[in-house]
Scaffold this motif. Structure first.
Motif, PDB file in Angstrom:
ATOM      1  N   SER A  32     -31.541  26.242 -29.087  1.00  0.00           N
ATOM      2  CA  SER A  32     -32.069  26.491 -30.540  1.00  0.00           C
ATOM      3  C   SER A  32     -32.619  28.115 -30.687  1.00  0.00           C
ATOM      4  CB  SER A  32     -33.152  25.522 -31.069  1.00  0.00           C
ATOM      5  OG  SER A  32     -34.336  25.537 -30.041  1.00  0.00           O
ATOM      6  N   ALA A  33     -32.670  28.388 -31.734  1.00  0.00           N
ATOM      7  CA  ALA A  33     -33.356  29.718 -31.889  1.00  0.00           C
ATOM      8  C   ALA A  33     -34.209  29.831 -33.333  1.00  0.00           C
ATOM      9  CB  ALA A  33     -32.604  30.749 -32.309  1.00  0.00           C
ATOM     10  N   THR A  34     -35.564  30.059 -33.341  1.00  0.00           N
ATOM     11  CA  THR A  34     -36.202  30.447 -34.592  1.00  0.00           C
ATOM     12  C   THR A  34     -35.982  31.468 -35.464  1.00  0.00           C
ATOM     13  OG1 THR A  34     -38.071  31.424 -33.477  1.00  0.00           O
ATOM     14  CG2 THR A  34     -38.055  28.872 -33.424  1.00  0.00           C
ATOM     15  N   GLY A  35     -34.901  32.149 -35.254  1.00  0.00           N
ATOM     16  CA  GLY A  35     -34.467  33.173 -36.096  1.00  0.00           C
ATOM     17  C   GLY A  35     -33.277  33.753 -35.839  1.00  0.00           C
ATOM     18  N   ALA A  36     -32.443  34.299 -36.787  1.00  0.00           N
ATOM     19  CA  ALA A  36     -31.448  34.695 -36.674  1.00  0.00           C
ATOM     20  C   ALA A  36     -31.061  35.851 -35.661  1.00  0.00           C
ATOM     21  CB  ALA A  36     -30.795  35.246 -38.349  1.00  0.00           C
ATOM     22  N   GLU A  37     -31.817  36.761 -35.491  1.00  0.00           N
ATOM     23  CA  GLU A  37     -31.867  37.764 -34.539  1.00  0.00           C
ATOM     24  C   GLU A  37     -31.559  37.006 -33.100  1.00  0.00           C
ATOM     25  OE1 GLU A  37     -31.487  40.996 -34.966  1.00  0.00           O
ATOM     26  OE2 GLU A  37     -32.313  41.561 -36.556  1.00  0.00           O
ATOM     27  N   GLU A  38     -32.644  36.099 -32.890  1.00  0.00           N
ATOM     28  CA  GLU A  38     -32.472  35.430 -31.576  1.00  0.00           C
ATOM     29  C   GLU A  38     -31.323  34.616 -31.572  1.00  0.00           C
ATOM     30  OE1 GLU A  38     -35.149  31.971 -29.229  1.00  0.00           O
ATOM     31  OE2 GLU A  38     -35.441  32.652 -31.141  1.00  0.00           O
ATOM     32  N   LEU A  40     -28.283  35.360 -32.947  1.00  0.00           N
ATOM     33  CA  LEU A  40     -27.303  36.194 -32.646  1.00  0.00           C
ATOM     34  C   LEU A  40     -27.090  36.623 -30.939  1.00  0.00           C
ATOM     35  CD1 LEU A  40     -27.175  38.277 -35.786  1.00  0.00           C
ATOM     36  CD2 LEU A  40     -25.532  36.648 -35.119  1.00  0.00           C
ATOM     37  N   GLU A  41     -28.540  36.626 -30.628  1.00  0.00           N
ATOM     38  CA  GLU A  41     -28.662  37.252 -29.214  1.00  0.00           C
ATOM     39  C   GLU A  41     -27.788  36.300 -28.167  1.00  0.00           C
ATOM     40  OE1 GLU A  41     -32.246  38.343 -26.336  1.00  0.00           O
ATOM     41  OE2 GLU A  41     -32.127  39.294 -28.201  1.00  0.00           O
ATOM     42  N   ILE A  42     -28.407  34.694 -28.632  1.00  0.00           N
ATOM     43  CA  ILE A  42     -27.972  33.531 -27.649  1.00  0.00           C
ATOM     44  C   ILE A  42     -26.451  33.704 -27.946  1.00  0.00           C
ATOM     45  CG2 ILE A  42     -27.884  31.216 -27.723  1.00  0.00           C
ATOM     46  CD1 ILE A  42     -30.912  31.307 -28.714  1.00  0.00           C
ATOM     47  N   THR A  44     -24.145  35.863 -28.391  1.00  0.00           N
ATOM     48  CA  THR A  44     -23.555  36.931 -27.838  1.00  0.00           C
ATOM     49  C   THR A  44     -23.723  36.793 -26.144  1.00  0.00           C
ATOM     50  OG1 THR A  44     -24.344  38.610 -29.496  1.00  0.00           O
ATOM     51  CG2 THR A  44     -23.473  39.556 -27.483  1.00  0.00           C
ATOM     52  N   ASN A  45     -24.614  36.136 -25.635  1.00  0.00           N
ATOM     53  CA  ASN A  45     -24.563  35.862 -24.087  1.00  0.00           C
ATOM     54  C   ASN A  45     -24.225  34.560 -23.923  1.00  0.00           C
ATOM     55  OD1 ASN A  45     -26.030  38.532 -23.767  1.00  0.00           O
ATOM     56  ND2 ASN A  45     -27.957  37.640 -24.695  1.00  0.00           N
ATOM     57  N   ASP A  46     -23.969  33.628 -24.721  1.00  0.00           N
ATOM     58  CA  ASP A  46     -23.535  32.302 -24.355  1.00  0.00           C
ATOM     59  C   ASP A  46     -22.158  31.969 -25.044  1.00  0.00           C
ATOM     60  OD1 ASP A  46     -23.025  29.663 -23.877  1.00  0.00           O
ATOM     61  OD2 ASP A  46     -25.103  28.907 -24.035  1.00  0.00           O
ATOM     62  N   GLY A  47     -20.910  32.157 -24.212  1.00  0.00           N
ATOM     63  CA  GLY A  47     -19.697  32.035 -24.834  1.00  0.00           C
ATOM     64  C   GLY A  47     -19.412  30.364 -25.050  1.00  0.00           C
ATOM     65  N   ASP A  48     -20.070  29.496 -24.517  1.00  0.00           N
ATOM     66  CA  ASP A  48     -20.014  28.136 -24.613  1.00  0.00           C
ATOM     67  C   ASP A  48     -20.629  27.579 -25.881  1.00  0.00           C
ATOM     68  OD1 ASP A  48     -18.909  28.141 -22.177  1.00  0.00           O
ATOM     69  OD2 ASP A  48     -20.697  27.314 -21.063  1.00  0.00           O
ATOM     70  N   ILE A  49     -20.725  28.325 -26.909  1.00  0.00           N
ATOM     71  CA  ILE A  49     -21.089  27.453 -28.163  1.00  0.00           C
ATOM     72  C   ILE A  49     -20.061  27.223 -28.964  1.00  0.00           C
ATOM     73  CG2 ILE A  49     -22.695  27.849 -30.347  1.00  0.00           C
ATOM     74  CD1 ILE A  49     -24.588  29.504 -28.296  1.00  0.00           C
ATOM     75  N   ALA A  50     -20.009  26.059 -29.244  1.00  0.00           N
ATOM     76  CA  ALA A  50     -18.785  25.489 -30.015  1.00  0.00           C
ATOM     77  C   ALA A  50     -19.133  25.660 -31.776  1.00  0.00           C
ATOM     78  CB  ALA A  50     -18.516  24.035 -29.851  1.00  0.00           C
ATOM     79  N   VAL A  51     -20.453  25.366 -32.144  1.00  0.00           N
ATOM     80  CA  VAL A  51     -20.800  25.529 -33.464  1.00  0.00           C
ATOM     81  C   VAL A  51     -22.243  25.753 -33.757  1.00  0.00           C
ATOM     82  CG1 VAL A  51     -21.194  22.852 -33.720  1.00  0.00           C
ATOM     83  CG2 VAL A  51     -20.359  24.299 -35.864  1.00  0.00           C
ATOM     84  N   VAL A  52     -22.472  26.701 -35.026  1.00  0.00           N
ATOM     85  CA  VAL A  52     -23.785  26.980 -35.203  1.00  0.00           C
ATOM     86  C   VAL A  52     -24.195  26.536 -36.450  1.00  0.00           C
ATOM     87  CG1 VAL A  52     -25.093  28.913 -35.857  1.00  0.00           C
ATOM     88  CG2 VAL A  52     -23.362  29.326 -34.162  1.00  0.00           C
ATOM     89  N   LEU A  53     -25.465  25.752 -36.371  1.00  0.00           N
ATOM     90  CA  LEU A  53     -26.128  25.169 -37.470  1.00  0.00           C
ATOM     91  C   LEU A  53     -27.102  26.128 -38.013  1.00  0.00           C
ATOM     92  CD1 LEU A  53     -26.703  21.347 -36.688  1.00  0.00           C
ATOM     93  CD2 LEU A  53     -24.926  22.375 -38.015  1.00  0.00           C
ATOM     94  N   MET A  54     -26.581  26.909 -39.287  1.00  0.00           N
ATOM     95  CA  MET A  54     -27.599  28.060 -39.545  1.00  0.00           C
ATOM     96  C   MET A  54     -28.404  27.799 -40.834  1.00  0.00           C
ATOM     97  SD  MET A  54     -27.859  31.297 -38.857  1.00  0.00           S
ATOM     98  CE  MET A  54     -26.586  32.077 -38.021  1.00  0.00           C
ATOM     99  N   ASP A  55     -29.781  27.704 -40.679  1.00  0.00           N
ATOM    100  CA  ASP A  55     -30.627  27.648 -41.901  1.00  0.00           C
ATOM    101  C   ASP A  55     -30.371  28.976 -42.790  1.00  0.00           C
ATOM    102  OD1 ASP A  55     -32.637  27.151 -43.424  1.00  0.00           O
ATOM    103  OD2 ASP A  55     -34.106  27.954 -42.350  1.00  0.00           O
TER     104      ASP A  55
END
Length: 125
Positions: A32-38, A40-42, A44-55
């Motif tokens: 998880s990230a508590t903001g969009a900037e964070e 996007l950083e995650i 960029t650094n983690d190619g294993d993310i399959a999907v994003v749940l974006m508030d």
């Protein structure tokens, strides 16, 4: 590649906690990230993310701008985003889809609907 890793981006820790609990119980890996900037950083650094749940409504960088940045990034443009919003007003779904979201769900979240959507992008086996 971890085919079941979900990134939850939300400025409210209670939402992150609730979504993580529900998804982990169903076999998903969650970060998880508590903001969009964070977020996007995650991404960029983690190619294993399959999907994003974006508030969509967050202070600072909102979900719309975050999706725009993802779509303009060769590394991130293909990561599916499910827009999560409390703004369940007419036109919101279209606005999210037009901004690049692969799916849309409104709060309070219908867990069964969310799981159906995630299963389009995530392998839990």
């Amino acid at each position: 590649m971890a085919d079941n890793k979900v990134l939850i981006v939300d400025d409210d820790n209670r939402n992150i906690f609730a979504l993580t609990a529900v998804l982990k119980a169903r076999g998903y890996q969650c970060i998880s990230a508590t903001g969009a900037e964070e977020g996007l950083e995650i991404l960029t650094n983690d190619g294993d993310i399959a999907v994003v749940l974006m508030d969509m409504m967050m202070p600072g960088l909102d979900g719309y701008e975050a999706m725009a940045r993802m779509r303009n990034s060769p590394e991130l443009k293909d990561v599916p985003v499910i827009a999560v919003t409390a703004q369940a007003m007419l036109g919101d779904k279209e606005r999210c889809i037009n901004a690049g979201a692969a799916g849309y769900i409104s709060k309070p979240i219908d867990v069964d609907e969310l799981i159906r959507m995630l299963n389009l992008y995530v392998l839990t086996e």
